[in-house]
Design an enzyme around this catalytic site. Structure first.
Site, PDB file in Angstrom:
ATOM      1  N   GLY A  58     -49.319  29.051 -26.358  1.00 20.06           N
ATOM      2  CA  GLY A  58     -50.725  28.774 -26.103  1.00 20.06           C
ATOM      3  C   GLY A  58     -51.699  29.670 -26.819  1.00 20.06           C
ATOM      4  O   GLY A  58     -52.910  29.442 -26.776  1.00 20.06           O
TER       5      GLY A  58
ATOM      6  N   GLU B 219     -43.526  32.377 -25.279  1.00 21.39           N
ATOM      7  CA  GLU B 219     -42.769  31.597 -26.262  1.00 21.39           C
ATOM      8  C   GLU B 219     -43.734  31.132 -27.365  1.00 21.39           C
ATOM      9  O   GLU B 219     -44.205  30.006 -27.370  1.00 21.39           O
ATOM     10  CB  GLU B 219     -42.041  30.430 -25.594  1.00 21.39           C
ATOM     11  CG  GLU B 219     -42.885  29.619 -24.635  1.00 21.39           C
ATOM     12  CD  GLU B 219     -42.107  28.493 -23.967  1.00 21.39           C
ATOM     13  OE1 GLU B 219     -42.574  27.338 -24.023  1.00 21.39           O
ATOM     14  OE2 GLU B 219     -41.033  28.772 -23.386  1.00 21.39           O
ATOM     15  N   CYS B 220     -44.011  32.034 -28.281  1.00 23.37           N
ATOM     16  CA  CYS B 220     -44.991  31.779 -29.344  1.00 23.37           C
ATOM     17  C   CYS B 220     -44.318  31.107 -30.534  1.00 23.37           C
ATOM     18  O   CYS B 220     -43.219  31.476 -30.930  1.00 23.37           O
ATOM     19  CB  CYS B 220     -45.632  33.089 -29.794  1.00 23.37           C
ATOM     20  SG  CYS B 220     -46.580  33.917 -28.505  1.00 23.37           S
ATOM     21  N   GLY B 221     -44.996  30.135 -31.104  1.00 20.32           N
ATOM     22  CA  GLY B 221     -44.521  29.480 -32.317  1.00 20.32           C
ATOM     23  C   GLY B 221     -45.546  29.623 -33.410  1.00 20.32           C
ATOM     24  O   GLY B 221     -45.376  30.396 -34.363  1.00 20.32           O
ATOM     25  N   ARG B 222     -46.649  28.904 -33.274  1.00 17.94           N
ATOM     26  CA  ARG B 222     -47.729  28.929 -34.256  1.00 17.94           C
ATOM     27  C   ARG B 222     -48.235  30.361 -34.493  1.00 17.94           C
ATOM     28  O   ARG B 222     -48.405  30.794 -35.624  1.00 17.94           O
ATOM     29  CB  ARG B 222     -48.884  28.052 -33.755  1.00 17.94           C
ATOM     30  CG  ARG B 222     -50.062  27.926 -34.673  1.00 17.94           C
ATOM     31  CD  ARG B 222     -51.256  27.285 -33.962  1.00 17.94           C
ATOM     32  NE  ARG B 222     -50.856  26.195 -33.092  1.00 17.94           N
ATOM     33  CZ  ARG B 222     -50.697  24.939 -33.494  1.00 17.94           C
ATOM     34  NH1 ARG B 222     -50.926  24.613 -34.744  1.00 17.94           N
ATOM     35  NH2 ARG B 222     -50.326  24.008 -32.636  1.00 17.94           N
TER      36      ARG B 222
ATOM     37  N   CYS C 148     -51.476   6.266 -50.010  1.00 14.94           N
ATOM     38  CA  CYS C 148     -52.336   5.073 -50.044  1.00 14.94           C
ATOM     39  C   CYS C 148     -52.984   4.850 -48.679  1.00 14.94           C
ATOM     40  O   CYS C 148     -52.819   3.810 -48.033  1.00 14.94           O
ATOM     41  CB  CYS C 148     -51.516   3.846 -50.445  1.00 14.94           C
ATOM     42  SG  CYS C 148     -50.809   3.960 -52.093  1.00 14.94           S
TER      43      CYS C 148
ATOM     44  N   TYR D 104     -45.943  24.194 -38.006  1.00 16.81           N
ATOM     45  CA  TYR D 104     -46.419  22.827 -37.809  1.00 16.81           C
ATOM     46  C   TYR D 104     -46.979  22.231 -39.104  1.00 16.81           C
ATOM     47  O   TYR D 104     -47.996  21.547 -39.096  1.00 16.81           O
ATOM     48  CB  TYR D 104     -47.468  22.768 -36.687  1.00 16.81           C
ATOM     49  CG  TYR D 104     -46.903  23.169 -35.355  1.00 16.81           C
ATOM     50  CD1 TYR D 104     -46.012  22.348 -34.679  1.00 16.81           C
ATOM     51  CD2 TYR D 104     -47.235  24.393 -34.780  1.00 16.81           C
ATOM     52  CE1 TYR D 104     -45.477  22.726 -33.465  1.00 16.81           C
ATOM     53  CE2 TYR D 104     -46.699  24.780 -33.561  1.00 16.81           C
ATOM     54  CZ  TYR D 104     -45.813  23.941 -32.914  1.00 16.81           C
ATOM     55  OH  TYR D 104     -45.273  24.320 -31.706  1.00 16.81           O
TER      56      TYR D 104
END
Length: 398
Positions: A231, A268-271, A346, A375
């Site tokens: 978060g 639980e960090c990702g970004r 396109c 991401y």
């Protein structure tokens, strides 16, 4: 990675007129250094896990191994990604739609904690565990009744597919007492994503503490873990105004000292962990003007880097000028003007930045999108129109 190192890498490539540059570059040394700094800043009762959905590439996971406390996964496939790099790494398993095969796989792979998101998921896990003569350690995922903080995404404080409604949690405590295949170890409360303000995130932590401690007192429970999710956000609009991690950790230390919780706290960090280790580089193949608007067409786009389209923002970038020009005719470009950076797909939705001001941008220059380590590639529709994939380069100095 500084831009000069990136520039040196690009200049060392063999140039090709027919294959413009398109690449992801990841700085593994920087990723390790960042993980170490974030982890060391946390209070002693806190653990830093990496949410691998942000970027599950094997070199990324290997780089983080031994620099974090564990990995958060959301599928059996992600469990296998982690087990491929280490057979004993600590793993916690989230996600609202776990199949029986995934629950069985979690037990096979010795997952430390399974985050249970519904009564039906709980019943299935208990049944599977009892059939195997096992006991599953779980956290109940709570969808809290109120979440005053605002953020880019909200998974709680409103009707979503995530977690169990707060009012239903007491009944779940009583129900778990009847399930021999389940051992309750605590709570998982992850209600918002990409919060950029340290003070409001501290208030959110205190709200989570209030819920956990009230339930412990009311139902005679002792939680080992409170997973507060990730978060914590990345400021794509202004990379220089980052989330104040040091201030957050100082405030969190004071909160923990005041409340003295018996449980450990998992982030639980990702970004927040991985975004700034990655760059997406795309060469400009054309610059054109249509009805008074300037457009730069890139060798690449949202099929490689879907994040800007998904979040509908102008992604931060820098221009790396390239002086070489091999054609016997003039080079299209714009000077001191607004331009929209488009991909090669396109669809008019293939936009990475709209109406952004550039000092100069020409065909043959390279655009480097910053904060692309999380991401980016992993949420993109890679094979739409069957364009070539970008190079994926992992740079290290160890």
């Amino acid at each position: 990675m500084n831009l000069q190192r990136l520039r040196n890498y690009l200049e060392g490539r063999t140039e090709s007129r027919t294959q413009p540059v398109c690449a992801y570059l990841y700085d593994l040394a920087h990723l390790r250094e960042r993980a170490d700094r974030l982890r060391q800043s946390l209070p002693s009762r806190c653990k830093l896990f990496y949410a691998i959905k942000a970027n599950s590439d094997e070199p990324i996971l290997k780089a983080l191994l031994n620099h974090i406390d564990g990995f958060e996964v959301a599928s059996l496939g992600e469990i296998r990604h982690v087990r491929a790099i280490d057979d004993s790494a600590t793993i916690v398993f989230g996600g609202p739609g776990k199949s029986d095969a995934e629950l069985e796989g979690a037990l096979d792979e010795r997952i430390m904690l399974i985050h249970v998101e519904s009564e039906h998921q709980l019943r299935r896990l208990d049944w599977i565990a009892r059939c195997r003569n096992q006991v599953a350690d779980i956290l109940l995922r709570v969808n809290p009744a109120s979440v005053p903080q605002q953020a880019t995404l909200r998974m709680g404080g409103q009707a979503t597919q995530f977690g169990i409604e707060e009012t239903q949690i007491p009944a779940m405590f009583e129900f778990i007492r009847t399930l021999p295949g389940i051992r309750l170890k605590g709570l998982h409360i992850h209600a918002i994503s990409n919060n950029l303000d340290a003070q409001t995130h501290l208030a959110l932590m205190e709200h989570y503490f209030n819920l956990a401690e009230a339930w412990q007192r009311g139902y005679g429970l002792e939680f080992d873990w409170l997973n507060v999710g990730g978060g914590i956000g990345v400021n794509y609009a202004n990379p220089n105004a980052a989330f104040d991690w040091d201030s957050f950790c100082k405030g969190l230390s004071m909160l923990i000292a005041r409340r003295r919780p018996g449980f450990q706290i998992v982030f639980e960090c990702g970004r927040f962990l991985a975004a700034d280790c990655g760059y997406y580089v795309a060469e400009v193949t054309d610059v054109k003007t249509t009805y008074g608007k300037h457009f730069a067409i890139l060798r690449g786009g949202s099929h490689h880097f879907r994040l800007p389209v998904s979040w509908q923002h102008n992604h931060p970038f820098v221009v790396l000028a390239r002086d070489s020009w091999c054609y016997p005719f003039s080079r299209p470009g714009v000077h001191d003007a607004q331009v929209t950076l488009c991909g090669e797909l396109c669809t008019p939705k293939d936009i990475l930045a709209r109406d952004v001001t550039v000092e100069r941008l020409r065909a043959g220059d390279r655009v480097v999108f910053l904060l692309a380590g999380a991401y980016g590639w992993h949420i993109s529709h890679h094979d739409f129109l069957s364009h070539p994939h970008p190079e994926r380069v992992f740079l290290d100095n160890c």
